[in-house]
Design a protein around this motif. Structure first.
Motif, PDB file in Angstrom:
ATOM      1  N   GLY A  76       0.784  -1.223   0.000  1.00  0.00           N
ATOM      2  CA  GLY A  76       0.000   0.000   0.000  1.00  0.00           C
ATOM      3  C   GLY A  76       0.826   1.288   0.000  1.00  0.00           C
ATOM      4  N   ARG A  77       2.109   1.171  -0.289  1.00  0.00           N
ATOM      5  CA  ARG A  77       2.960   2.359  -0.319  1.00  0.00           C
ATOM      6  C   ARG A  77       3.033   2.985  -1.709  1.00  0.00           C
ATOM      7  NH1 ARG A  77       5.868  -1.015   3.524  1.00  0.00           N
ATOM      8  NH2 ARG A  77       6.939  -1.993   1.769  1.00  0.00           N
ATOM      9  N   ALA A  78       2.478   2.292  -2.698  1.00  0.00           N
ATOM     10  CA  ALA A  78       2.425   2.807  -4.070  1.00  0.00           C
ATOM     11  C   ALA A  78       1.099   2.369  -4.674  1.00  0.00           C
ATOM     12  CB  ALA A  78       3.589   2.269  -4.896  1.00  0.00           C
ATOM     13  N   SER A  79       0.624   3.153  -5.629  1.00  0.00           N
ATOM     14  CA  SER A  79      -0.629   2.798  -6.307  1.00  0.00           C
ATOM     15  C   SER A  79      -0.344   1.789  -7.419  1.00  0.00           C
ATOM     16  CB  SER A  79      -1.278   4.048  -6.888  1.00  0.00           C
ATOM     17  OG  SER A  79      -0.506   4.543  -7.969  1.00  0.00           O
ATOM     18  N   LYS A  80      -1.404   1.321  -8.052  1.00  0.00           N
ATOM     19  CA  LYS A  80      -1.237   0.329  -9.120  1.00  0.00           C
ATOM     20  C   LYS A  80      -0.453   0.881 -10.308  1.00  0.00           C
ATOM     21  CE  LYS A  80      -5.681   1.233 -11.253  1.00  0.00           C
ATOM     22  NZ  LYS A  80      -6.955   0.674 -11.668  1.00  0.00           N
ATOM     23  N   GLY A  81      -0.263   2.194 -10.376  1.00  0.00           N
ATOM     24  CA  GLY A  81       0.522   2.785 -11.458  1.00  0.00           C
ATOM     25  C   GLY A  81       1.946   2.264 -11.512  1.00  0.00           C
TER      26      GLY A  81
END
Length: 127
Positions: free
Chosen positions: A97-102
């Motif tokens: 959860g530290r980065a989005s799916k991008g």
């Protein structure tokens, strides 16, 4: 799909140069796409990372016509190691959860480059 080292080296140099330029001049593009807070600190890290990407781009551009050899294999193994570590870390950051799916788009490109280089090393001299 067999891709020549020459073509793969040029494509890699182009991709890495583009990444270096974005990190250097527009780091918010990656940060926003990855859902990471844009700050002076993250831009500082991005500019430093740009130098590494630019260096890899230069190495592969210069080595594009290298014949199968131990140095060419070393370059390829180094890139595969780097890209696989980047891909795994991107997926882990997304899962945590530290980065989005991008960030997964970057991981897919890194995995694809790794696979292409591994395929190209099948006839290369062993380390």
């Amino acid at each position: 799909m067999q891709v020549s080292f020459h073509t793969l080296a040029l494509v890699t140099a182009g991709i890495f140069l583009l990444i270096a330029i974005v990190w250097l001049f527009a780091p918010a593009r990656f940060l926003t796409a990855w859902g990471v807070k844009d700050s002076a600190e993250t831009r500082l890290i991005g500019r430093r990372v740009a130098a590494l990407y630019a260096g890899v781009a230069v190495m592969f551009f210069i080595a594009r016509d290298a014949e199968p050899s131990l140095p060419r294999t070393a370059l390829s193994v180094g890139l595969v190691s780097t890209c696989l570590l980047l891909a795994v870390s991107g997926v882990v950051e997304w899962l945590q959860g530290r980065a989005s799916k991008g960030i997964l788009a970057a991981a897919v490109i890194e995995l694809l480059l790794s696979l292409l280089f591994v395929q190209g090393m099948s006839s290369a001299p062993a380390l």
